[in-house]
Design a protein around this motif. Structure first.
Motif, PDB file in Angstrom:
ATOM      1  N   TRP A   1       0.622  -1.247   0.107  1.00 44.87           N
ATOM      2  CA  TRP A   1      -0.023  -0.003  -0.156  1.00 44.87           C
ATOM      3  C   TRP A   1       0.757   1.162   0.094  1.00 44.87           C
ATOM      4  O   TRP A   1       0.339   2.302  -0.354  1.00 44.87           O
ATOM      5  N   THR A   2       2.066   1.212   0.491  1.00 49.00           N
ATOM      6  CA  THR A   2       2.901   2.370   0.527  1.00 49.00           C
ATOM      7  C   THR A   2       2.895   3.300  -0.843  1.00 49.00           C
ATOM      8  O   THR A   2       2.946   4.378  -0.507  1.00 49.00           O
TER       9      THR A   2
ATOM     10  N   PHE B   1      -0.513   4.683  -1.352  1.00 47.17           N
ATOM     11  CA  PHE B   1      -0.895   5.742  -0.448  1.00 47.17           C
ATOM     12  C   PHE B   1       0.018   6.990  -0.800  1.00 47.17           C
ATOM     13  O   PHE B   1      -0.557   8.243  -0.532  1.00 47.17           O
ATOM     14  N   ARG B   2       1.268   7.044  -1.093  1.00 45.67           N
ATOM     15  CA  ARG B   2       2.092   7.889  -1.419  1.00 45.67           C
ATOM     16  C   ARG B   2       1.489   8.923  -2.714  1.00 45.67           C
ATOM     17  O   ARG B   2       1.470   9.925  -2.758  1.00 45.67           O
ATOM     18  N   GLU B   3       1.027   7.991  -3.765  1.00 52.25           N
ATOM     19  CA  GLU B   3       0.225   8.600  -4.859  1.00 52.25           C
ATOM     20  C   GLU B   3      -1.029   9.300  -4.362  1.00 52.25           C
ATOM     21  O   GLU B   3      -1.144  10.553  -4.946  1.00 52.25           O
TER      22      GLU B   3
ATOM     23  N   SER C   1      -1.915  10.552  -1.838  1.00 50.44           N
ATOM     24  CA  SER C   1      -1.390  11.715  -0.994  1.00 50.44           C
ATOM     25  C   SER C   1      -0.896  12.785  -1.899  1.00 50.44           C
ATOM     26  O   SER C   1      -1.183  14.191  -1.635  1.00 50.44           O
ATOM     27  N   ARG C   2      -0.270  12.612  -2.869  1.00 53.49           N
ATOM     28  CA  ARG C   2       0.292  13.735  -3.645  1.00 53.49           C
ATOM     29  C   ARG C   2      -0.904  14.078  -4.604  1.00 53.49           C
ATOM     30  O   ARG C   2      -0.827  15.379  -4.734  1.00 53.49           O
TER      31      ARG C   2
ATOM     32  N   THR D   1      -1.630   3.175   7.007  1.00 51.00           N
ATOM     33  CA  THR D   1      -2.669   4.488   6.661  1.00 51.00           C
ATOM     34  C   THR D   1      -2.150   5.663   7.339  1.00 51.00           C
ATOM     35  O   THR D   1      -2.022   6.897   6.993  1.00 51.00           O
TER      36      THR D   1
ATOM     37  N   SER E   1       0.856   6.551   8.330  1.00 50.14           N
ATOM     38  CA  SER E   1       1.961   7.046   8.011  1.00 50.14           C
ATOM     39  C   SER E   1       1.689   8.055   6.978  1.00 50.14           C
ATOM     40  O   SER E   1       2.768   8.845   6.586  1.00 50.14           O
ATOM     41  N   HIS E   2       0.528   7.985   6.162  1.00 48.31           N
ATOM     42  CA  HIS E   2       0.450   9.070   5.236  1.00 48.31           C
ATOM     43  C   HIS E   2      -0.926   9.849   5.358  1.00 48.31           C
ATOM     44  O   HIS E   2      -0.594  10.951   4.483  1.00 48.31           O
ATOM     45  N   PHE E   3      -1.544   9.541   6.148  1.00 49.13           N
ATOM     46  CA  PHE E   3      -2.846  10.151   6.364  1.00 49.13           C
ATOM     47  C   PHE E   3      -3.051  10.395   7.827  1.00 49.13           C
ATOM     48  O   PHE E   3      -2.549   9.704   8.695  1.00 49.13           O
TER      49      PHE E   3
ATOM     50  N   LYS F   1      -5.612  14.312   4.371  1.00 47.86           N
ATOM     51  CA  LYS F   1      -4.352  14.636   4.074  1.00 47.86           C
ATOM     52  C   LYS F   1      -4.118  15.720   4.842  1.00 47.86           C
ATOM     53  O   LYS F   1      -4.901  16.876   5.215  1.00 47.86           O
TER      54      LYS F   1
END
Length: 242
Positions: A123-124, A127-129, A131-132, A193, A195-197, A241
């Motif tokens: 998922w990393t 989720f990075r995308e 968030s972008r 989750t 770690s990104h949001f 975000k």
């Protein structure tokens, strides 16, 4: 794994298009009401990404609420079904959301992903995308298999180990189709989750009792209402975000 997912959902596309909306209580009376409750009734002016659009049911709901919708799915047959449903009212693209997305930074006010992420191993990067492409303060809502749901599929029950599982779905059009997905623990779901949001809610939905009054729902409720009212089947995350 990606090829297996594409093959399975290409086969399932007509069943999703013709039967899921009216015949799948797990969607109609359980997952969908809980997901839609987290989306604004008035979405005018909002740009929404439907990530894993399948045959386009959610895409159509967001359009009805006034959103400008972009729908993506890894299955060409699913995106074709989505296009048949919504026509030119949404932008519908076949793409793999585990790869870099073809959208600019801060493109969307909302991202929604229904019962899709359990088909993705890592998922990393996803989720990075997400968030972008999500605007600052934008919301992301997703549903996945509840980890407890998967336990019956484990030949050697190890709740904490991420594993690839499979089951056979028997559908009217496609017949038997093998569907593969990943089991992950609740702590893994929450931690990746977070770690990104920013997590606002984790929801374990229950069937909506009001639907019991519908004649077409009677059989489903008699089979599943008590079980799903006392044992979690899906998990929903409502995040944003920073």
């Amino acid at each position: 794994m990606k090829d297996k997912v594409v093959q399975a959902y290409d086969k399932l596309a007509l069943d999703y298009e013709l039967h899921v909306d009216t015949e799948s209580g797990h969607n109609a009376y359980y997952e969908r009401p809980a997901m839609l409750k987290l989306m604004p009734e008035d979405m005018n002016g909002m740009a929404v990404l439907d990530a894993g659009c399948a045959a386009g049911w959610y895409t159509e709901q967001y359009i009805r609420r006034g959103a400008q919708v972009t729908a993506i799915d890894i299955s060409p047959e699913m995106t074709a079904a989505c296009k048949r449903r919504v026509g030119d009212q949404a932008t519908v693209i076949t793409c793999d959301m585990s790869e870099p997305l073809p959208f600019g930074d801060d493109s969307f006010d909302r991202i929604a992903s229904s019962l899709t992420l359990h088909y993705i191993e890592n998922w990393t990067p996803v989720f990075r995308e997400f968030s972008r492409v999500l605007k600052p303060g934008g919301k992301f809502v997703f549903s996945v298999h509840h980890p407890f749901m998967d336990m019956g599929h484990l030949d050697k029950p190890d709740y904490f180990k991420q594993r690839l599982l499979s089951e056979i779905w028997n559908k009217k059009v496609a017949g038997p189709v093998e569907v593969t997905f990943f089991h992950r623990s609740l702590q893994d779901i929450v931690n990746v989750t977070a770690s990104h949001f920013i997590i606002e809610q984790i929801i374990e939905p229950q069937p909506v009792a009001a639907f019991k009054q519908l004649p077409e729902a009677a059989e489903w409720f008699s089979k599943f209402y008590e079980r799903l009212s006392t044992n979690p089947h899906f998990l929903i995350a409502d995040v944003r975000k920073a």
